[in-house]
Design an enzyme around this catalytic site. Structure first.
Site, mmCIF file in Angstrom:
data_model
loop_
_atom_site.group_PDB
_atom_site.id
_atom_site.type_symbol
_atom_site.label_atom_id
_atom_site.label_comp_id
_atom_site.label_asym_id
_atom_site.label_seq_id
_atom_site.Cartn_x
_atom_site.Cartn_y
_atom_site.Cartn_z
ATOM 1 C CE1 TYR A 26 -3.488 -2.690 0.754
ATOM 2 C CE2 TYR A 26 -2.394 -3.046 2.862
ATOM 3 C CZ TYR A 26 -3.331 -3.419 1.916
ATOM 4 O OH TYR A 26 -4.108 -4.519 2.150
ATOM 5 C CE1 TYR A 154 -8.957 -4.401 1.546
ATOM 6 C CE2 TYR A 154 -9.000 -5.663 3.584
ATOM 7 C CZ TYR A 154 -8.366 -5.302 2.413
ATOM 8 O OH TYR A 154 -7.153 -5.849 2.094
ATOM 9 C CG ASP A 248 -14.168 -10.640 6.380
ATOM 10 O OD1 ASP A 248 -13.466 -10.994 7.352
ATOM 11 O OD2 ASP A 248 -13.716 -10.077 5.375
ATOM 12 C CE LYS A 277 -6.833 -8.032 9.418
ATOM 13 N NZ LYS A 277 -5.600 -7.537 8.851
HETATM 14 N N1 PMP Z 1 -11.200 -9.184 5.635
HETATM 15 C C1 PMP Z 1 -11.074 -8.199 6.539
HETATM 16 C C2 PMP Z 1 -12.284 -7.743 7.296
HETATM 17 C C3 PMP Z 1 -9.833 -7.633 6.784
HETATM 18 O O1 PMP Z 1 -9.716 -6.646 7.676
HETATM 19 C C4 PMP Z 1 -8.694 -8.111 6.075
HETATM 20 C C5 PMP Z 1 -7.312 -7.549 6.283
HETATM 21 N N2 PMP Z 1 -7.204 -6.237 6.640
HETATM 22 C C6 PMP Z 1 -8.873 -9.144 5.152
HETATM 23 C C7 PMP Z 1 -10.143 -9.662 4.954
HETATM 24 C C8 PMP Z 1 -7.720 -9.700 4.372
HETATM 25 O O2 PMP Z 1 -6.872 -10.414 5.198
HETATM 26 P P1 PMP Z 1 -5.349 -10.684 4.773
HETATM 27 O O3 PMP Z 1 -4.671 -9.345 4.818
HETATM 28 O O4 PMP Z 1 -4.839 -11.621 5.810
HETATM 29 O O5 PMP Z 1 -5.364 -11.272 3.412
#
Ligand code: PMP
Length: 428
Positions: A26, A154, A248, A277
Site C-alpha cells: 500500500y 473491505y 467476515d 488475523k
Molecule cells: N477481511 C477483513 C475484514 C480484513 O480486515 C482483512 C485484512 N485487513 C482481510 C479480509 C484480508 O486479510 P489478509 O490481509 O490476511 O489477506
C-alpha cells in the site's frame, strides 16, 4: 537485555534498503516515508535498529492480540517446530489441525462446525465465496453467481475479495471495471435502506449466492461501526430469500469488539464465517473458513464433482495451528475480554478531548478499537512521521486515526498512545 543470536547475521546496510528489493504494501515507495527498521518486539513494544522503542498502537494490523513474543505461544511453536513444521493436508492429517478445528467449532455459535484452513484472510474470503457459489451448484440450483456486499466494506486484496469490497471509494477503485460485478449496497441501518435491500433481493434473489458483511465494524473501509440490529436484519433477509449469509470476522474475531466474536452481540449465526488475523495471536499466517452443517452437507456426497476444489500448499500449517491453539489457551487462562473492557473505558476517556477539536468529525470506541475520524488529513506521510517522533507506532489511513492495541497493553502504554493522538490532532 540479551542480544538475539540472529543479530550477528544481519546483512550490512539492510536498514537503508531504498531500492525496492522489498516491494512495500500500500505504498508509493518513491515518496512514502522510509520504512522503520525493526529488530525486536516484546509486549506492546517495537524496538528499532537505532535502539528507539515505539509503543505499538496497531498490534501489527490487528493480529498480535496477546502482545508480541508471548512465551506460551513461542513455546508451543518451538515444540511443534522440533516435531514437524509442516505437512501437506492432501491425504494427510495432524493433531494440531484437528484440535484447532474442534476448538473453533466449540467456540463458534450454532453449528459452525466445519473448518477449511488457509493461509491468509483474503484466501479465506475466496474460499467462502467459492463455497457459497458451489453450495448452489451442488444443490442443482443454476445462476446464483452474484453476491450482495456493502459500501464501506473491505474483504481482502485478492481479486474475488476485491470484487466484494467497496471499489467505489475503497483502495481497489483502479480495478473497478475489471472485476466481476456484484451488488454493492448500503447497510440496512435504516428502514429505508432495509426496504431497498429487501426490494433488491425480491427482484434478483435468484441470481444471488450470498450476502457478505464485516459484522459490527467495517475495518479497512474506515473503521465504521454499525448496530447489531443490522446483522439481525441481514439474517432475516437471508432466510426470507434463501441466500447464504457470510460474516467476515477476520478483523472482529477473537475479542476485538468486546465479545469473542462480533456475531454474538447480535445473537446471529451466519452460514459461513471467515477468521484470521488474531487467530494465531499474530505469530504465523493462518486463516479459517468455517461453515454450518447445512453448507457442509451440500458437499458431502458420493459424487466426486461435489468436492470443494481448493487446497493451499500451506493450509493448516502445523506451526500456525500450534500457535493458534496456544492463543486459544491464553483466551481461557488470561482475562482477555475483561482487558478489552478496560481498554474500551480507557480509550473513551483518553480520546475524549479530541471531540471538541476543530477538524475532528467523530470519536468512537468499540471494544479495543478507538477511532478519531478527521474531516480530512492533508499529509498522511507527515502525520505518520509525527507519531514516530512521539515514540508511538500509529498508522492513520484515509481520514482516520485509530488504535487497535494488544489486549495486554499496560495502562501507561495506552495512555502514551492516546496522549500522542490528543497532542497531535490538536495541531492539525
Ligand atoms: N477481511 C477483513 C475484514 C480484513 O480486515 C482483512 C485484512 N485487513 C482481510 C479480509 C484480508 O486479510 P489478509 O490481509 O490476511 O489477506
Amino acid at each position: 537485555m540479551a542480544e538475539d543470536s540472529s543479530k550477528t547475521q544481519r546483512a550490512p546496510g539492510w536498514t537503508a534498503d531504498g531500492t525496492g528489493h522489498v516491494w512495500r504494501p500500500y505504498a508509493q515507495m518513491k515518496t512514502a516515508n522510509p520504512p522503520l527498521p525493526v529488530v525486536r518486539t516484546r509486549g506492546s513494544r517495537i524496538v528499532l535498529a537505532d535502539g528507539r522503542e515505539l509503543v505499538d498502537g496497531i498490534a501489527s494490523w490487528w493480529t498480535a492480540c496477546h502482545g508480541y513474543n508471548h512465551p506460551h505461544i513461542r513455546q508451543a511453536v518451538e515444540r511443534q517446530l522440533a516435531e514437524m513444521p509442516h505437512v501437506m493436508l492432501g491425504g494427510l492429517l495432524h493433531e494440531p489441525a484437528v484440535t484447532l478445528a474442534r476448538r473453533l467449532a466449540a467456540m463458534l455459535p450454532g453449528d459452525l462446525d466445519h473448518v477449511f484452513f488457509s493461509d491468509s484472510g483474503s484466501v479465506s474470503v475466496e474460499v467462502a465465496l467459492k463455497m457459497a457459489l458451489q453450495f448452489w451448484i451442488n444443490r442443482g440450483v443454476k445462476g446464483r453467481s452474484q453476491f450482495v456486499a456493502f459500501k464501506g466494506g473491505y474483504h481482502g486484496d485478492t481479486t474475488g475479495a476485491m470484487a466484494v469490497s467497496d471499489s467505489e471509494d475503497g483502495m481497489h477503485a483502479l480495478f473497478a471495471g475489471l472485476l466481476p460485478r456484484h451488488h454493492l449496497v448500503d447497510l440496512p441501518d435504516s428502514d429505508e435502506r432495509l426496504a431497498a435491500l429487501d426490494g433488491l433481493l425480491a427482484q434478483r434473489g435468484g441470481d444471488i449466492a450470498g450476502i457478505i458483511v464485516e459484522p459490527l465494524v467495517q475495518g479497512a473501509g474506515g473503521m465504521k461501526f454499525h448496530d447489531p440490529a443490522v446483522l439481525k436484519r441481514l439474517r432475516a433477509l437471508a432466510d426470507k430469500y434463501d441466500v447464504l449469509l457470510i460474516f467476515d470476522e477476520i478483523f472482529t474475531g477473537f475479542g476485538r469488539t468486546g465479545t469473542m466474536f462480533a456475531c454474538e452481540q447480535a445473537n446471529v449465526v451466519p452460514d459461513i464465517i471467515t477468521l484470521s488475523k488474531a487467530l494465531t495471536g499474530g505469530t504465523v499466517g493462518l486463516a479459517a473458513t468455517v461453515a454450518t452443517k447445512k453448507v457442509f452437507d451440500a458437499f458431502w456426497s458420493d459424487d466426486s464433482a461435489k468436492a470443494l476444489m481448493h487446497g493451499p500448499s500451506y493450509m493448516a500449517n502445523a506451526l500456525a495451528c500450534a500457535a493458534a491453539n496456544a492463543s486459544l489457551d491464553l483466551f481461557k487462562r488470561e482475562p482477555r475480554l475483561r482487558q478489552v473492557g478496560t481498554i474500551a473505558a480507557q480509550l473513551e476517556q483518553g480520546l475524549a478531548p479530541c471531540r471538541q477539536m476543530p477538524g475532528v468529525k467523530d470519536v468512537r470506541v468499540m471494544g479495543a478499537i478507538g477511532v478519531v475520524e478527521m474531516e480530512s488529513v492533508a499529509n498522511l506521510n507527515a502525520l505518520r512521521a509525527r507519531f514516530v517522533d512521539e515514540s508511538v507506532f500509529i498508522r492513520p489511513f484515509g481520514n482516520v486515526v485509530y488504535l487497535t492495541p494488544a489486549f495486554t497493553i499496560a495502562a501507561d502504554e495506552l495512555d502514551t498512545l492516546t496522549s500522542a493522538i490528543v497532542k497531535i490532532v490538536r495541531t492539525l
